[in-house]
Design an enzyme around this catalytic site. Structure first.
Site, PDB file in Angstrom:
ATOM      1  N   ARG A  67      37.677  53.743  35.756  1.00  0.00           N
ATOM      2  CA  ARG A  67      38.523  52.743  35.106  1.00  0.00           C
ATOM      3  C   ARG A  67      39.091  51.767  36.135  1.00  0.00           C
ATOM      4  NH1 ARG A  67      44.194  52.584  33.718  1.00  0.00           N
ATOM      5  NH2 ARG A  67      44.540  51.351  31.825  1.00  0.00           N
ATOM      6  N   HIS A  71      38.563  47.755  36.001  1.00  0.00           N
ATOM      7  CA  HIS A  71      39.707  46.851  35.921  1.00  0.00           C
ATOM      8  C   HIS A  71      39.777  45.920  37.122  1.00  0.00           C
ATOM      9  CE1 HIS A  71      42.433  48.503  32.554  1.00  0.00           C
ATOM     10  NE2 HIS A  71      41.179  48.855  32.325  1.00  0.00           N
ATOM     11  N   ASN A 100      47.674  48.049  33.533  1.00  0.00           N
ATOM     12  CA  ASN A 100      47.569  48.981  34.653  1.00  0.00           C
ATOM     13  C   ASN A 100      48.879  49.745  34.819  1.00  0.00           C
ATOM     14  OD1 ASN A 100      44.878  48.124  35.408  1.00  0.00           O
ATOM     15  ND2 ASN A 100      45.819  46.238  36.121  1.00  0.00           N
ATOM     16  N   HIS A 199      33.158  56.451  28.254  1.00  0.00           N
ATOM     17  CA  HIS A 199      34.185  57.095  27.429  1.00  0.00           C
ATOM     18  C   HIS A 199      33.780  58.497  26.989  1.00  0.00           C
ATOM     19  CE1 HIS A 199      36.272  53.083  26.180  1.00  0.00           C
ATOM     20  NE2 HIS A 199      36.544  53.457  27.425  1.00  0.00           N
TER      21      HIS A 199
END
Length: 349
Positions: A67, A71, A100, A199
């Site tokens: 992740r 990001h 975040n 996911h």
């Protein structure tokens, strides 16, 4: 991954998506495998050792690193700007964005890697490349085969929280919004579906699925695209009464004081929660996806056929996934004399 509209450990998800009018071109063609063979040949072993030790102690860090990489790359390119605590401009940085904030994970791992590398190869290896290597090792630790990662990225000199909102997706974003976002970054529809398979590991807070369970629409309490048995399971994990208590505490000024306003954590995949596999797509076909934005891919004409293919081809998906991760890692990279090699990943030199 911060309050309001953020999932903490889901890998690619935020609360909304705003699309710019101009397409972003995938760059990074000057990256190559073995970039540090002569200048710091031990770099990838150092990264792998630190990541393996960290994930062995906390399996959730694998999803956190993936992740973190996404990001970073989807906001002004893979330049390690998400790692910065501050910049000379004094503006709020990316990690302070609601996308975040306190939900982000893996920063300490990058710090430890950087410290060890600086001892061996001072001012040589960029934080952006460290993050790319660490993400690959998180993927491998989660069950996929090792794969070579091209390097040669340089670190960015700026980081702005304001840049995040328009580039990260949300649990209620439509398939068209997410798809167009990937296309504008130079990635394909298939790469979007393949990368969302990340996911199959990680968790989400109850806050982001309660609407699917209790308040989907004026005509349906439950999301009709959610399997009944799975909905019952999720209802036990995320009881409606928590929402009522949170609302009451909010009205008296104690919201989040006694109750975590994000709610309990729920595995994105209840069958193999720490293994990267194509169970994610099988769950989509059986209407057992946790997030609404994921579930919609099973029925949308742009993505349904891809979901069906991935659901029956674990080997094919895993190969496509690692290739797509390298494509992701080429987004708007800095190379050559651009940017810098940070001595500390949290601060510009």
């Amino acid at each position: 991954m911060a309050l309001g509209c953020v999932t903490i450990v889901t890998i690619f998800i935020f609360c909304s998506m705003l699309l710019s009018s101009e397409a972003t071109i995938v760059g990074g063609n000057s990256l190559h495998v073995g970039f540090y063979d002569n200048t710091c040949p031990q770099v990838e072993k150092i990264v792998a050792d630190v990541v393996d030790n960290a994930i062995s102690e906390d399996r959730g860090l694998a999803a956190g690193l993936i992740r973190l990489f996404f990001h970073d790359c989807f906001v002004n390119g893979c330049d390690a700007s998400i790692l910065l605590d501050s910049t000379p401009s004094g503006e709020p940085v990316e990690k302070e964005s609601p996308a975040n904030g306190k939900t982000i994970r893996g920063l300490e791992i990058i710090d430890e890697i950087k410290d060890q590398i600086e001892e061996q190869c001072p001012a040589t290896v960029s934080c952006a490349d460290i993050l790319a290597f660490a993400t690959r090792d998180a993927v491998v630790h989660s069950g996929l085969s090792n794969y070579p990662v091209p390097a040669g990225r340089r670190d960015g000199l700026s980081s702005r929280s304001a840049d995040v909102l328009g580039n990260i997706f949300g649990p209620k974003s439509s398939v068209d919004e997410i798809t167009e976002g990937f296309i504008r970054k130079g990635l394909t529809v298939e790469e979007m579906v393949v990368l969302t398979g990340a996911h199959s590991i990680g968790k989400s807070h109850c806050k982001f699925i309660k609407e699917r369970l209790y308040n989907h629409s004026s005509t349906n309490t439950k999301d009709p695209n959610l399997d009944d048995a799975h909905a019952n399971y999720l209802s036990r994990k995320c009881p409606a009464r928590d929402s009522l208590l949170e609302e009451f505490l909010g009205k008296i000024g104690l919201g989040g004081f006694f109750v975590d306003e994000l709610g309990n954590l729920v595995d994105l995949d209840q069958v193999t929660p720490v293994i990267l596999d194509n169970a994610f797509y099988i769950n989509l076909l059986h209407r057992r996806s946790l997030l609404q934005s994921d579930q919609a891919m099973a029925f949308h004409p742009r993505t349904s056929e891809i979901v069906q293919r991935m659901a029956v081809d674990q080997r094919g998906w895993s190969k496509k996934f690692t290739m797509a991760m390298n494509q992701l890692g080429r987004l708007d990279v800095l190379t050559g004399e651009q940017g810098e090699i940070r001595k500390n990943c949290r601060a510009v030199n």
